[in-house]
Write a protein that holds these residues in place. Structure first.
Motif, PDB file in Angstrom:
ATOM      1  N   ALA A 183       0.817  -1.164  -0.010  1.00 48.20           N
ATOM      2  CA  ALA A 183      -0.247   0.183  -0.070  1.00 48.20           C
ATOM      3  C   ALA A 183       0.827   1.311   0.095  1.00 48.20           C
ATOM      4  CB  ALA A 183      -0.882  -0.182   1.301  1.00 48.20           C
ATOM      5  N   ALA A 184       1.970   1.084   0.737  1.00 52.70           N
ATOM      6  CA  ALA A 184       3.114   2.376   0.732  1.00 52.70           C
ATOM      7  C   ALA A 184       3.307   2.672  -0.492  1.00 52.70           C
ATOM      8  CB  ALA A 184       3.996   2.093   1.945  1.00 52.70           C
ATOM      9  N   ALA A 185       3.774   1.496  -1.505  1.00 51.02           N
ATOM     10  CA  ALA A 185       4.427   1.788  -2.730  1.00 51.02           C
ATOM     11  C   ALA A 185       3.436   2.326  -3.660  1.00 51.02           C
ATOM     12  CB  ALA A 185       4.809   0.360  -3.308  1.00 51.02           C
ATOM     13  N   TRP A 186       2.067   1.991  -3.588  1.00 49.29           N
ATOM     14  CA  TRP A 186       1.142   2.387  -4.465  1.00 49.29           C
ATOM     15  C   TRP A 186       0.760   3.843  -4.184  1.00 49.29           C
ATOM     16  CZ3 TRP A 186       0.050  -0.193  -8.511  1.00 49.29           C
ATOM     17  CH2 TRP A 186      -0.111  -1.407  -8.648  1.00 49.29           C
ATOM     18  N   LEU A 187       0.647   4.451  -2.778  1.00 46.51           N
ATOM     19  CA  LEU A 187       0.514   5.542  -2.375  1.00 46.51           C
ATOM     20  C   LEU A 187       1.569   6.497  -2.810  1.00 46.51           C
ATOM     21  CD1 LEU A 187      -1.425   7.468  -1.074  1.00 46.51           C
ATOM     22  CD2 LEU A 187      -0.161   6.910   1.085  1.00 46.51           C
ATOM     23  N   TYR A 188       2.994   6.059  -2.758  1.00 48.48           N
ATOM     24  CA  TYR A 188       4.179   6.654  -3.276  1.00 48.48           C
ATOM     25  C   TYR A 188       4.245   7.013  -4.684  1.00 48.48           C
ATOM     26  CZ  TYR A 188       8.944   8.438  -2.870  1.00 48.48           C
ATOM     27  OH  TYR A 188      10.251   9.048  -2.835  1.00 48.48           O
ATOM     28  N   PHE A 189       3.845   6.060  -5.274  1.00 51.09           N
ATOM     29  CA  PHE A 189       3.939   6.292  -6.845  1.00 51.09           C
ATOM     30  C   PHE A 189       3.009   7.207  -7.374  1.00 51.09           C
ATOM     31  CE2 PHE A 189       5.679   1.482  -7.099  1.00 51.09           C
ATOM     32  CZ  PHE A 189       7.090   1.884  -6.665  1.00 51.09           C
ATOM     33  N   ALA A 190       1.770   7.125  -6.723  1.00 49.50           N
ATOM     34  CA  ALA A 190       0.705   8.095  -7.256  1.00 49.50           C
ATOM     35  C   ALA A 190       1.044   9.272  -6.858  1.00 49.50           C
ATOM     36  CB  ALA A 190      -0.540   7.457  -6.334  1.00 49.50           C
ATOM     37  N   GLU A 191       1.627   9.675  -5.519  1.00 49.24           N
ATOM     38  CA  GLU A 191       1.860  10.990  -5.298  1.00 49.24           C
ATOM     39  C   GLU A 191       3.079  11.457  -6.042  1.00 49.24           C
ATOM     40  OE1 GLU A 191       1.906  10.824  -1.029  1.00 49.24           O
ATOM     41  OE2 GLU A 191      -0.408  10.760  -0.862  1.00 49.24           O
ATOM     42  N   GLN A 192       3.968  10.630  -6.456  1.00 47.60           N
ATOM     43  CA  GLN A 192       5.124  11.096  -6.879  1.00 47.60           C
ATOM     44  C   GLN A 192       4.878  11.180  -8.583  1.00 47.60           C
ATOM     45  OE1 GLN A 192       8.531  11.733  -6.178  1.00 47.60           O
ATOM     46  NE2 GLN A 192       7.504  11.856  -4.059  1.00 47.60           N
ATOM     47  N   ARG A 193       3.578  10.827  -8.917  1.00 46.06           N
ATOM     48  CA  ARG A 193       3.037  11.043 -10.465  1.00 46.06           C
ATOM     49  C   ARG A 193       3.978  10.074 -11.321  1.00 46.06           C
ATOM     50  NH1 ARG A 193       0.764  17.329 -10.596  1.00 46.06           N
ATOM     51  NH2 ARG A 193      -0.658  16.875  -8.827  1.00 46.06           N
ATOM     52  N   VAL A 194       4.155   8.874 -10.986  1.00 49.71           N
ATOM     53  CA  VAL A 194       5.329   8.189 -12.033  1.00 49.71           C
ATOM     54  C   VAL A 194       4.552   8.016 -13.286  1.00 49.71           C
ATOM     55  CG1 VAL A 194       6.492   7.062 -10.393  1.00 49.71           C
ATOM     56  CG2 VAL A 194       4.560   5.958 -11.220  1.00 49.71           C
ATOM     57  N   ASP A 195       4.817   7.931 -14.463  1.00 54.71           N
ATOM     58  CA  ASP A 195       4.464   7.691 -15.628  1.00 54.71           C
ATOM     59  C   ASP A 195       4.019   6.239 -15.778  1.00 54.71           C
ATOM     60  OD1 ASP A 195       4.985  10.282 -16.831  1.00 54.71           O
ATOM     61  OD2 ASP A 195       6.863   9.845 -17.049  1.00 54.71           O
ATOM     62  N   ILE A 196       4.864   5.297 -15.291  1.00 55.44           N
ATOM     63  CA  ILE A 196       4.491   3.789 -15.319  1.00 55.44           C
ATOM     64  C   ILE A 196       5.337   3.222 -14.196  1.00 55.44           C
ATOM     65  CG2 ILE A 196       6.668   3.606 -16.868  1.00 55.44           C
ATOM     66  CD1 ILE A 196       5.196   1.207 -18.199  1.00 55.44           C
ATOM     67  N   ALA A 197       4.751   2.227 -13.527  1.00 63.43           N
ATOM     68  CA  ALA A 197       5.431   1.580 -12.388  1.00 63.43           C
ATOM     69  C   ALA A 197       5.676  -0.005 -13.017  1.00 63.43           C
ATOM     70  CB  ALA A 197       4.762   1.453 -11.314  1.00 63.43           C
ATOM     71  N   VAL A 198       6.746  -0.436 -12.649  1.00 63.88           N
ATOM     72  CA  VAL A 198       6.925  -1.742 -12.842  1.00 63.88           C
ATOM     73  C   VAL A 198       7.112  -2.454 -11.492  1.00 63.88           C
ATOM     74  CG1 VAL A 198       8.696  -3.543 -13.524  1.00 63.88           C
ATOM     75  CG2 VAL A 198       8.882  -1.080 -14.626  1.00 63.88           C
ATOM     76  N   ILE A 199       5.925  -3.434 -11.423  1.00 62.48           N
ATOM     77  CA  ILE A 199       5.259  -4.143 -10.121  1.00 62.48           C
ATOM     78  C   ILE A 199       5.683  -5.488  -9.975  1.00 62.48           C
ATOM     79  CG2 ILE A 199       3.460  -4.169  -8.563  1.00 62.48           C
ATOM     80  CD1 ILE A 199       4.142  -1.606  -8.673  1.00 62.48           C
ATOM     81  N   GLU A 200       6.584  -6.211  -9.039  1.00 58.86           N
ATOM     82  CA  GLU A 200       6.863  -7.508  -8.749  1.00 58.86           C
ATOM     83  C   GLU A 200       6.031  -8.047  -8.081  1.00 58.86           C
ATOM     84  OE1 GLU A 200      10.603 -10.418  -7.340  1.00 58.86           O
ATOM     85  OE2 GLU A 200      10.728  -8.236  -7.238  1.00 58.86           O
ATOM     86  N   VAL A 201       5.243  -9.320  -8.498  1.00 56.74           N
ATOM     87  CA  VAL A 201       4.587 -10.052  -7.450  1.00 56.74           C
ATOM     88  C   VAL A 201       5.400 -10.593  -6.458  1.00 56.74           C
ATOM     89  CG1 VAL A 201       3.392 -12.173  -7.343  1.00 56.74           C
ATOM     90  CG2 VAL A 201       2.898 -10.796  -9.239  1.00 56.74           C
ATOM     91  N   GLY A 202       4.756 -10.578  -5.115  1.00 57.01           N
ATOM     92  CA  GLY A 202       5.253 -11.133  -4.004  1.00 57.01           C
ATOM     93  C   GLY A 202       5.694 -12.508  -3.830  1.00 57.01           C
ATOM     94  N   LEU A 203       4.211 -13.190  -3.944  1.00 58.55           N
ATOM     95  CA  LEU A 203       4.168 -14.579  -3.838  1.00 58.55           C
ATOM     96  C   LEU A 203       2.804 -15.276  -4.635  1.00 58.55           C
ATOM     97  CD1 LEU A 203       5.164 -17.306  -2.612  1.00 58.55           C
ATOM     98  CD2 LEU A 203       3.543 -16.991  -0.498  1.00 58.55           C
ATOM     99  N   GLY A 204       3.449 -15.862  -5.478  1.00 54.58           N
ATOM    100  CA  GLY A 204       2.355 -16.560  -6.347  1.00 54.58           C
ATOM    101  C   GLY A 204       1.849 -15.487  -7.408  1.00 54.58           C
ATOM    102  N   GLY A 205       0.607 -14.885  -7.200  1.00 55.07           N
ATOM    103  CA  GLY A 205       0.015 -14.043  -8.202  1.00 55.07           C
ATOM    104  C   GLY A 205      -1.477 -13.860  -7.901  1.00 55.07           C
ATOM    105  N   ARG A 206      -2.207 -14.675  -7.809  1.00 52.20           N
ATOM    106  CA  ARG A 206      -3.591 -14.713  -8.002  1.00 52.20           C
ATOM    107  C   ARG A 206      -4.066 -14.067  -6.914  1.00 52.20           C
ATOM    108  NH1 ARG A 206      -7.842 -17.972  -6.202  1.00 52.20           N
ATOM    109  NH2 ARG A 206      -6.450 -19.372  -5.198  1.00 52.20           N
ATOM    110  N   LEU A 207      -3.758 -14.294  -5.587  1.00 51.73           N
ATOM    111  CA  LEU A 207      -3.845 -13.955  -4.266  1.00 51.73           C
ATOM    112  C   LEU A 207      -2.922 -12.725  -3.656  1.00 51.73           C
ATOM    113  CD1 LEU A 207      -5.766 -17.210  -2.864  1.00 51.73           C
ATOM    114  CD2 LEU A 207      -6.656 -15.013  -3.887  1.00 51.73           C
ATOM    115  N   ASP A 208      -2.056 -12.564  -4.378  1.00 57.49           N
ATOM    116  CA  ASP A 208      -0.965 -11.624  -3.992  1.00 57.49           C
ATOM    117  C   ASP A 208      -1.529 -10.115  -3.868  1.00 57.49           C
ATOM    118  OD1 ASP A 208       2.233 -11.231  -3.629  1.00 57.49           O
ATOM    119  OD2 ASP A 208       1.725  -9.732  -4.966  1.00 57.49           O
ATOM    120  N   ALA A 209      -1.016  -9.596  -2.666  1.00 61.95           N
ATOM    121  CA  ALA A 209      -1.355  -8.011  -2.667  1.00 61.95           C
ATOM    122  C   ALA A 209      -1.079  -7.146  -3.450  1.00 61.95           C
ATOM    123  CB  ALA A 209      -0.692  -7.646  -1.387  1.00 61.95           C
TER     124      ALA A 209
END
Length: 421
Positions: free
Chosen positions: A124-150
């Motif tokens: 959640a902190a990452a999403w909030l930071y990227f949104a407020e930093q107004r990034v053009d694009i983010a590269v997001i790595e899955v933590g564990l698995g995928g389907r149920l990953d945060a």
């Protein structure tokens, strides 16, 4: 003694570690909603897979920055600091900014049904930071698995990437490669393009079925090839520097270039020069990295599952060493036999060490298992710490088995005991 940056953030996150790893989307969805749904404001590339996720994320982040875009990158785990997980334009988030995000998130917790896990809070902190930093694009790595990953609460990604499918985290993802593939294919979104790496047939069938159900246009890139130019690779007529070591980077770099081509087709301007510069500037520490230890070369690599260990063994074999001293520490929940079978050969030495501050595998049990996996191993010893093992290591030593162990080595290096080559 004042807290270090890692200590301060670790202390702030400590109350949330009691929730452990929790697979499920309701808690993170509720948390992000209370924060104003910042993930909805961040265009992204979503990257899942057993191995190669971090390298692919690093390539993509570097190329996109070289193309002039403001980028976010979210990866895990970290090596030396929690701040490494959240980067904007290649720079890790400042400690004070990270702590401020944690405090702000804690401000909405009283209104929630679920208390977040540590990973959910950091995500959640990452999403909030990227949104407020107004990034053009983010590269997001899955933590564990995928389907149920945060991380899988994002809007439909620009591109979904599945790098590989292998035997890891089966306790949570399923006890077959097909089941594991099904979990990782959970990041695929309807009609959104996908880039898929080489996977076993059982996993390929599962992913292909999911692609068809969602009508996802997909590319299955073949690995790149080494170029006639030393240190360069080529893929579908594109030549580029390849600074990360190992044959697996022919696969990972091809996945990254294929993803870049998909972005180009969507209208993102990424010139050939940006690909060349971005690939050349890519760094991803702790993976086939060389250090110097007491005047001798030391190779370090996470290699925490059998496929990664196989790639590491392949790289070491190319060095022409007559024998290898493996300095290995593994967590209790890993495929110990699979890793040892891939690493050990006749005449090798095996120095077993604990992984500090984590639930390590029992060293005596590992030693017995190693002798079963490779009866021709020359010597097998157990040490109380990584430093004791390194002090007893002759030349041609490799430290591997856990990224947490690699973090310890890099932490010592950062404090001046080890010197990077």
């Amino acid at each position: 003694m004042p807290l270090t940056s890692t200590d301060a953030i670790t202390s702030a996150l400590a109350p949330y570690s009691r929730f452990g790893v929790r697979l499920g989307l309701e808690p993170i969805q509720e948390l992000l909603s209370a924060l104003g749904a910042p993930q909805e404001r961040v265009p992204l590339i979503h990257v899942a897979g057993t191995n190669g996720k971090g390298s692919v994320c690093a390539y993509l982040d570097s190329v996109l920055r070289a193309a002039g875009y403001r980028t976010g990158r979210y990866t895990s785990p970290h090596l030396l600091s929690w701040c490494e997980r959240i980067c904007v334009d290649g720079a890790a988030i400042a400690v004070d900014d990270f702590l401020g995000l944690i405090r702000r998130i804690e401000g909405v917790l009283p209104q929630l049904t679920y208390q977040p896990s540590q990973f959910e809070l950091v995500t959640a902190a990452a999403w909030l930071y990227f949104a407020e930093q107004r990034v053009d694009i983010a590269v997001i790595e899955v933590g564990l698995g995928g389907r149920l990953d945060a991380t899988n609460v994002c809007p439909p990604p620009l591109v979904s990437v599945i790098t590989s499918i292998g035997w890891d985290h089966w306790q949570r993802l399923g006890n077959t490669l097909g089941a594991i593939a099904g979990e990782k294919a959970g990041i695929l979104k309807s009609h959104r393009p996908a880039i898929i790496g080489p996977v076993p047939p059982e996993a390929q069938a599962v992913i292909q079925t999911r692609l068809e159900q969602l009508q996802c246009p997909a590319v299955w890139p073949e690995p790149a090839q080494w170029s006639a130019r030393p240190g360069w690779a080529t893929w579908r007529g594109i030549d580029y520097p390849l600074p990360l070591a190992g044959e697996m980077q022919l696969v990972n770099s091809a996945l990254a270039i294929a993803t870049v081509q998909e972005l180009q087709q969507q209208g993102w301007f990424i010139a050939a020069e940006a690909i060349e510069i971005g690939m050349a500037q890519t760094r991803w520490p702790g993976r086939l990295q060389w250090l110097s230890w007491q005047g001798q070369d030391l190779l370090i690599d996470g290699a925490h599952n059998a496929p990664a260990a196989a790639y590491l063994r392949q790289y070491v074999d190319q060095l022409g060493w007559p024998t290898v001293t493996w300095v290995v520490g593994m967590l209790a929940n890993k495929d110990h036999a699979g890793i040892l079978q891939q690493l050990l050969r006749r005449g090798d030495r095996l120095w077993l060490v604990p992984v500090p501050a984590h639930q390590s595998a029992d060293l005596d049990t590992l030693a017995a298992l190693a002798r079963q996996c490779c009866p021709e191993v020359a010597e097998c010893r157990c040490f109380g710490s990584i430093l004791e093992a390194l002090a007893a290591s002759p030349s041609h030593a490799v430290v591997c088995g856990s990224l947490y162990l690699i973090a310890v080595v890099l932490g010592v290096h950062r404090n001046g005991v080890l010197t990077a080559l």
